[in-house]
Write a protein that holds these residues in place. Sequence first.
Motif, mmCIF file in Angstrom:
data_model
loop_
_atom_site.group_PDB
_atom_site.id
_atom_site.type_symbol
_atom_site.label_atom_id
_atom_site.label_comp_id
_atom_site.label_asym_id
_atom_site.label_seq_id
_atom_site.Cartn_x
_atom_site.Cartn_y
_atom_site.Cartn_z
ATOM 1 N N ASP A 192 18.621 -13.363 43.977
ATOM 2 C CA ASP A 192 17.782 -13.748 42.841
ATOM 3 C C ASP A 192 17.070 -12.497 42.332
ATOM 4 N N GLU A 193 17.530 -11.973 41.235
ATOM 5 C CA GLU A 193 17.014 -10.750 40.621
ATOM 6 C C GLU A 193 16.931 -9.577 41.607
ATOM 7 N N GLN B 45 13.775 -14.103 45.076
ATOM 8 C CA GLN B 45 13.114 -13.303 44.041
ATOM 9 C C GLN B 45 11.851 -12.662 44.625
ATOM 10 N N THR C 113 15.886 -19.786 39.223
ATOM 11 C CA THR C 113 15.424 -19.805 40.606
ATOM 12 C C THR C 113 15.420 -21.225 41.160
HETATM 13 MG MG LIG Z 1 13.429 -16.822 38.793
#
Ligand SMILES: [Mg+2]
Length: 297
Positions: free
Chosen positions: A184-185, A108, A68
């Motif tokens: 992000d994810e 995220q 991240t």
């Molecule tokens: Mg992360």
Amino acid sequence: MTTDPAGPTATTAPATAAGEAATAPAEAVSCTGLTYAFGETRAVDGLDLGVRQGEVFGLLGPNGAGKTTTIRCVTTLLPVPAGMVRVFGHDAAKERMGVRRLLGYVPQQLSADGGLTGRENVALFARVFDVPRRERTARVDQALAAVGLSDAAERLAGTYSGGMVRRLELAQALVSAPRLLILDEPTVGLDPIARTGVWEHVNAVREATGMTVLVTTHHMDEADQYCDRVGLMHRGRVRALGTPEELRRGLAERKGTDTLPTLEDVFRDVAGSGLDDNTGGGFREVRSTRRTARRVG
Ligand SMILES: [Mg+2]
Ligand SMILES: Nc1ncnc2c1ncn2[C@@H]1O[C@H](COP(=O)(O)OP(=O)(O)OP(=O)(O)O)[C@@H](O)[C@H]1O
């Protein structure tokens, strides 16, 4: 493939030289020697990374690996204190607005507002990202359609399922027609069908537009299936880089086995015992740590 503990070299294209003109960049994202510390913690530690134009690149790694932080430097949300980050040739330290204009970002953490409808959420991003006023309505409609949310557009996002929320966030990132989509994810906490749904929509837009995708995930099976190349990140650096197939075959060769190992096996081989240190658990634990469904209040 590369499994040099000092960082990847063999499969990355040469980084753009610092003084080179920002025209015709070879790569969508190029990080050279990127270092970012929070106090004593070196979250990113001399990271070298090259994402090619048009590919889906997966940045994989356990909790605390620095994924991240890397992404936030690429998006210009964090400064670049040491090293170089370029996005399509633009220097992230010096041309922040130029970089921001090129990318769509699904963070995220939750970026949709549960008190607004799906359409209002996407329209907000269209305004923030300077989509020309006369194009906004059409672009918002297009983005909602691209993620399969046209029918739910007038509902409050707070009533959406976890998978719908993630697709709404995708629409927010797509409304500015980015050349680089950073996720992000994107599938954390989603059931297998919702996960597939997110990836199918990403892939459809990518095929239609040729955009580049940089994604982080803890799901090795997703990386194997959907990423053209992956970088395995551990303790602030990319420790191995290649196509999932290259990485898996490389490990099989090193081990002298005929059975093709999984990408998770490759990661365990690269990161070794470090996976279980105090940076926060391995892949199995991390999968169950977050639930997207309860993120919208
Ligand atoms: Mg992360
Ligand atoms: N705002 C912050 N303040 C202090 N330390 C931070 C901050 N953000 C991240 N860190 C630390 O930096 C390191 C890298 O964190 P980062 O969030 O980049 O990892 P990650 O690979 O994205 O992990 P995860 O898989 O859990 O999302 C970790 O040790 C983390 O504790």
